[in-house]
Design an enzyme around this catalytic site. Structure first.
Site, PDB file in Angstrom:
ATOM      1  N   ASP A  29       0.765  -1.243  -0.015  1.00 31.33           N
ATOM      2  CA  ASP A  29      -0.009   0.139   0.065  1.00 31.33           C
ATOM      3  C   ASP A  29       0.979   1.000  -0.020  1.00 31.33           C
ATOM      4  OD1 ASP A  29      -3.195   0.700   0.941  1.00 31.33           O
ATOM      5  OD2 ASP A  29      -1.901   2.129   1.146  1.00 31.33           O
ATOM      6  N   ILE A  30       0.471   2.428  -0.887  1.00 36.58           N
ATOM      7  CA  ILE A  30       1.361   3.603  -0.803  1.00 36.58           C
ATOM      8  C   ILE A  30       1.303   4.250   0.337  1.00 36.58           C
ATOM      9  CG2 ILE A  30      -0.549   5.036  -1.798  1.00 36.58           C
ATOM     10  CD1 ILE A  30       1.267   5.540  -3.999  1.00 36.58           C
ATOM     11  N   ASN A  85     -12.761  -2.893   3.046  1.00 40.44           N
ATOM     12  CA  ASN A  85     -13.844  -1.672   3.177  1.00 40.44           C
ATOM     13  C   ASN A  85     -14.921  -1.676   2.087  1.00 40.44           C
ATOM     14  OD1 ASN A  85     -12.297  -0.621   5.062  1.00 40.44           O
ATOM     15  ND2 ASN A  85     -11.044   0.477   3.535  1.00 40.44           N
ATOM     16  N   GLY A  91     -15.209   3.828   4.198  1.00 38.07           N
ATOM     17  CA  GLY A  91     -13.667   4.229   3.755  1.00 38.07           C
ATOM     18  C   GLY A  91     -13.255   3.487   2.411  1.00 38.07           C
ATOM     19  N   GLN A  92     -14.152   2.931   1.738  1.00 39.33           N
ATOM     20  CA  GLN A  92     -13.626   2.426   0.325  1.00 39.33           C
ATOM     21  C   GLN A  92     -13.347   3.586  -0.437  1.00 39.33           C
ATOM     22  OE1 GLN A  92     -15.971  -0.597  -1.455  1.00 39.33           O
ATOM     23  NE2 GLN A  92     -14.659  -1.228  -3.110  1.00 39.33           N
ATOM     24  N   HIS A  98     -10.475  -5.441  -2.981  1.00 41.45           N
ATOM     25  CA  HIS A  98      -9.097  -5.602  -2.412  1.00 41.45           C
ATOM     26  C   HIS A  98      -8.984  -5.864  -1.127  1.00 41.45           C
ATOM     27  CE1 HIS A  98     -10.128  -1.284  -2.371  1.00 41.45           C
ATOM     28  NE2 HIS A  98      -9.330  -1.273  -1.290  1.00 41.45           N
ATOM     29  N   HIS A 100      -6.942  -5.579   2.330  1.00 36.12           N
ATOM     30  CA  HIS A 100      -5.722  -4.979   3.159  1.00 36.12           C
ATOM     31  C   HIS A 100      -5.465  -6.035   4.036  1.00 36.12           C
ATOM     32  CE1 HIS A 100      -6.906  -0.490   2.217  1.00 36.12           C
ATOM     33  NE2 HIS A 100      -7.928  -1.085   1.948  1.00 36.12           N
TER      34      HIS A 100
END
Ligand code: AMP
Length: 113
Positions: A29-30, A85, A91-92, A98, A100
């Site tokens: 994750d960035i 999410n 929070g999506q 995907h 987390h």
């Protein structure tokens, strides 16, 4: 317009890819929320969220969980938090399903979720 994760699959934008097979890709994750924070993503953008994925291709969801376990074992102690999410108010922000994968160690209050 392809999703941002499809653009990573197609190497149109860079990512730190840690796993890939014919159906799944995983990358860092960035904006990490834990010492290990990976995104595990079906290559298809057909499913917007985990509810759609579970209904449409449960075997792919099971494979995604297995890949998450493998990566948490490789990158931490094998224990991990798996977060999906579902919807903007949850929070999506990317509507290409995907997971987390958050792992170790996670301290109380360290997550943005
Ligand atoms: P969500 O808010 O559950 O939809 O998660 C989207 C996640 O994608 C966020 O944690 C972002 O930090 C992450 N993200 C967005 N763009 C990128 C990117 N180019 N490479 C890696 N992670 C990204």
């Amino acid at each position: 317009m392809s999703s941002i994760f499809t653009r990573i699959v197609e190497r149109e934008i860079p990512a730190d890819i840690v796993f890939e097979n014919d159906r799944i890709i995983a990358f860092k994750d960035i904006a990490p929320q834990a010492p290990v924070h990976l995104l595990v993503v079906p290559k298809t953008e057909q499913y917007a969220n985990v509810v759609e994925l579970a209904a449409g291709d449960p075997a792919l969801l099971a494979e995604l969980v297995a890949v998450s376990q493998k990566l948490a074992t490789e990158q931490a102690n094998g224990e991990f938090r798996l977060v999906f999410n579902n919807g903007p108010s949850a929070g999506q922000t990317v509507f290409h399903v995907h997971a987390h994968v958050l792992s170790g160690p996670i301290t109380e209050g360290s997550l943005g979720f």
